[in-house]
Scaffold this motif. Structure first.
Motif, PDB file in Angstrom:
ATOM      1  N   GLY A 101     -78.479  13.364  -7.164  1.00  0.00           N
ATOM      2  CA  GLY A 101     -77.422  13.446  -6.286  1.00  0.00           C
ATOM      3  C   GLY A 101     -77.252  13.704  -4.872  1.00  0.00           C
ATOM      4  N   ALA A 102     -78.723  14.140  -4.415  1.00  0.00           N
ATOM      5  CA  ALA A 102     -78.862  14.458  -2.996  1.00  0.00           C
ATOM      6  C   ALA A 102     -78.555  13.061  -2.102  1.00  0.00           C
ATOM      7  N   THR A 103     -78.100  13.421  -0.771  1.00  0.00           N
ATOM      8  CA  THR A 103     -78.132  12.445   0.117  1.00  0.00           C
ATOM      9  C   THR A 103     -79.531  12.786   1.125  1.00  0.00           C
ATOM     10  N   VAL A 104     -80.229  11.901   1.545  1.00  0.00           N
ATOM     11  CA  VAL A 104     -81.521  11.971   2.140  1.00  0.00           C
ATOM     12  C   VAL A 104     -81.492  10.949   3.463  1.00  0.00           C
ATOM     13  N   THR A 131     -90.638  13.008  -5.274  1.00  0.00           N
ATOM     14  CA  THR A 131     -89.632  14.210  -5.253  1.00  0.00           C
ATOM     15  C   THR A 131     -88.468  13.839  -4.527  1.00  0.00           C
ATOM     16  N   VAL A 132     -88.712  13.104  -3.479  1.00  0.00           N
ATOM     17  CA  VAL A 132     -87.449  12.958  -2.790  1.00  0.00           C
ATOM     18  C   VAL A 132     -86.556  11.813  -3.650  1.00  0.00           C
ATOM     19  N   ARG A 133     -87.311  11.033  -4.385  1.00  0.00           N
ATOM     20  CA  ARG A 133     -86.556  10.171  -5.160  1.00  0.00           C
ATOM     21  C   ARG A 133     -85.717  10.837  -6.578  1.00  0.00           C
ATOM     22  N   ALA A 134     -86.307  11.811  -6.787  1.00  0.00           N
ATOM     23  CA  ALA A 134     -85.831  12.706  -7.858  1.00  0.00           C
ATOM     24  C   ALA A 134     -84.594  13.239  -7.370  1.00  0.00           C
ATOM     25  N   GLY A 191     -89.534  26.017  -4.891  1.00  0.00           N
ATOM     26  CA  GLY A 191     -88.066  25.551  -4.863  1.00  0.00           C
ATOM     27  C   GLY A 191     -87.128  26.355  -5.636  1.00  0.00           C
ATOM     28  N   ARG A 192     -87.454  26.602  -6.803  1.00  0.00           N
ATOM     29  CA  ARG A 192     -86.807  27.389  -7.892  1.00  0.00           C
ATOM     30  C   ARG A 192     -86.509  28.798  -7.034  1.00  0.00           C
ATOM     31  N   THR A 193     -87.453  29.424  -6.536  1.00  0.00           N
ATOM     32  CA  THR A 193     -87.431  30.789  -6.028  1.00  0.00           C
ATOM     33  C   THR A 193     -86.298  30.761  -5.046  1.00  0.00           C
ATOM     34  N   VAL A 194     -86.545  29.901  -3.897  1.00  0.00           N
ATOM     35  CA  VAL A 194     -85.586  29.730  -2.801  1.00  0.00           C
ATOM     36  C   VAL A 194     -84.115  29.634  -3.317  1.00  0.00           C
ATOM     37  N   LEU A 195     -83.986  28.621  -4.362  1.00  0.00           N
ATOM     38  CA  LEU A 195     -82.685  28.388  -4.779  1.00  0.00           C
ATOM     39  C   LEU A 195     -82.153  29.840  -5.353  1.00  0.00           C
ATOM     40  N   TRP A 231     -84.347  19.032  -4.332  1.00  0.00           N
ATOM     41  CA  TRP A 231     -84.430  18.658  -5.804  1.00  0.00           C
ATOM     42  C   TRP A 231     -83.664  19.506  -6.783  1.00  0.00           C
ATOM     43  N   HIS A 232     -84.263  20.927  -6.692  1.00  0.00           N
ATOM     44  CA  HIS A 232     -83.866  21.592  -7.638  1.00  0.00           C
ATOM     45  C   HIS A 232     -82.118  22.263  -7.287  1.00  0.00           C
ATOM     46  N   ALA A 233     -81.895  22.112  -6.033  1.00  0.00           N
ATOM     47  CA  ALA A 233     -80.403  22.372  -5.851  1.00  0.00           C
ATOM     48  C   ALA A 233     -79.599  21.133  -6.181  1.00  0.00           C
TER      49      ALA A 233
END
Length: 529
Positions: free
Chosen positions: A196-199, A188-191, A390-394, A47-49
């Protein structure tokens, strides 16, 4: 009952066609980041990426949040027990994330919950200590949910008739939140996809791809039809939870274990009396057992035992169930813990850092490591702070020496920090609008259920029921869910199997309502789009 299954609209693609299109896109594109694993960590990073401008792909061998991430205690909390170790800053950070989730990001999915912490004679903690603890806990949340305090046994019993009052000295009161973890995950997957993510779920990584010794993608097999394809990416993130070391050994067969696993089991019972507060009962100086009103049921747990078996085979055993019921009996009257009330039992695996000591005392923290081929592996995490993680990993992705993606992503600090999940709305307002609409022929409990599990997206499900009244019928007479939710799960939420629908997109399994007839009709509907 009449056939509840609609035919696909003219020109609409089927679920199988949509999967094929997604597979083709994954195989034909060059991604900046491939996330392996669609649980707490994977969905948040994806999501964040995607928000940061990266081209993101995410695959999961099972369903999104199909393992540990949908087997939690369903809490969004500050971590009262962390105060025992003096982790004041951690509790304050957790409270901040809890407030952001409940007020800005997901007020339609995260609900306030009052907790009672009973103090019995001979128990591990005294009333004064717990009273001071819950006051400090509420102070760290800036008293945003009220002031932690101590009340009398009589007042507590009036709120929770199931409370065992023998030898009860006092009850400490504090406030946290809860949610349906599987619903938060799919939103979150929908977000991520909206960004723009492909899942793709049910897509297993069978091997890694290398270019001059660097991991640059993965070989993937669609577990639904066996189709094999590859995904190319400049960076691969291993967020596969309990399988994190399995994937690390694909990168380097000599990789040492980086995590250990702890099993946490839960039991779900039918409620026989109102529960207006949750109970958090000390078992000893370190462990607490929960009794939580959840989805009109009673959720009990959890255990904390080392686990060394196949993560895919983890189950709540008879021993787990007996332990949970015995520990619940410390504060819950026996007649409310009858085996005849049991509707479901489940277990998940906590992913903890490798190291000495017991799992109960192991650090609950997120661990990020880089492998010999440049694949990043991340393990740990909790729902309360999943956005922050998520932000920390990014941020770590951006700061890697020679990072292949740093130049193509917006700085983490520039991201909008409180992006809401799809459907964000006041669930009371959604329910009111649906009930006031004469075209909505749904019961009050169904409307309330839709509003608190989909937010404003509930209008889309109600519209399905309006266009085909058979979809407005209940899936099971004892539950609030309707057939339109199955259609919606199939067409909008990647549900591909009966378990995807019954356990994670709806609450039929946890209510004990996934009968053979229901499962057969759901499976039929999944095939008929």
């Amino acid at each position: 009952m009449n056939n509840p299954y609609p035919t696909a609209a003219a020109g609409a693609s089927t679920a199988a066609e949509r999967r094929t299109e997604t597979r083709d896109r994954l195989a034909a594109s060059d991604y900046d980041l491939l996330v392996v694993g669609g649980g707490i960590l994977g969905t948040s990073v994806a999501w964040h990426a995607a928000q940061s401008g990266l081209r993101v792909a995410m695959v999961d061998a099972g369903d999104f949040a199909g393992a540990t991430s949908s087997a939690s205690s369903k809490l969004v909390h500050g971590g009262l027990r962390y105060l025992q170790t003096g982790a004041v800053r951690l509790v304050a950070e957790n409270h901040h994330e809890r407030r952001v989730l409940s007020r800005d990001v997901a007020p339609h999915l995260v609900n306030p919950l009052t907790f009672h912490l009973p103090v019995y004679r001979g128990g591990p903690h005294g009333a004064a200590k717990l009273g001071a603890g819950v006051f400090a806990y509420s102070a760290l949340s800036a008293f945003g949910d009220g002031v932690g305090r101590v009340i009398s046994p009589a007042r507590a019993a009036a709120v929770n008739p199931a409370l065992r009052t023998e030898n009860l000295k006092a009850v400490a009161v504090y406030h946290d939140h809860q949610m349906n973890d599987a619903r938060v995950a799919v939103m979150t997957v929908r977000a991520a996809v909206a960004s723009g993510a492909t899942v793709l779920n049910h897509a297993e990584v069978t091997g890694l791809r290398f270019t001059r010794g660097r991991v640059t993608g993965a070989d993937v097999r669609d577990r639904l039809d066996g189709t094999e394809f590859g995904v190319s990416a400049r960076l691969v993130l291993n967020a596969s939870g309990p399988w994190v070391d399995h994937l690390r050994r694909m990168e380097n067969p000599a990789a040492e274990p980086s995590v250990r696993l702890s099993k946490g089991a839960h039991v779900v019972l039918r409620r026989t009396v109102p529960w207006r507060a949750a109970m958090a009962t000390p078992v000893d100086k370190f462990r607490i057992t929960f009794a939580l009103p959840w989805e009109d049921q009673l959720l009990l747990g959890t255990t904390d035992e080392p686990y060394e078996g196949d993560p895919g085979e983890v189950r709540a055993t008879e021993g787990d169930i007996a332990q949970i019921l015995d520990e619940a009996a410390l504060a819950v009257r026996g007649e409310h813990l009858s085996r005849s009330l049991l509707t479901y039992a489940f277990a998940g695996l906590r992913v903890l850092p490798a190291g000495p000591g017991g799992v109960a005392s192991a650090r609950r923290e997120t661990v990020v490591s880089e492998g010999s081929g440049g694949m990043l592996s991340v393990a740990g995490g909790k729902w309360t702070t999943y956005r922050h993680i998520g932000r920390t990993v990014l941020d770590k992705l951006a700061k890697l020496p020679g990072s292949p993606v740093a130049e193509d992503m917006a700085p983490v600090g520039d991201l909008v920090r409180r992006v809401p999940l799809p459907g964000v709305a006041n669930p009371n307002a959604v329910a009111h609008r649906l009930l006031a609409d004469p075209a909505t022929d749904l019961s009050q409990d169904t409307v309330r259920h839709l509003a608190t599990h989909y937010g404003a997206l509930a209008f889309e499900i109600a519209d399905l029921a309006r266009r085909d009244p058979a979809l407005g019928e209940r899936i099971h007479p004892e539950g609030p869910e309707i057939w339109a939710q199955v259609v919606y799960a199939r067409d909008r939420e990647w549900a591909a199997t009966a378990d995807d629908v019954l356990r994670r997109r709806t609450t039929l399994t946890v209510r004990g309502l996934d009968t053979e007839e229901v499962r057969a009709r759901v499976a039929d509907l999944l095939r008929q789009d």
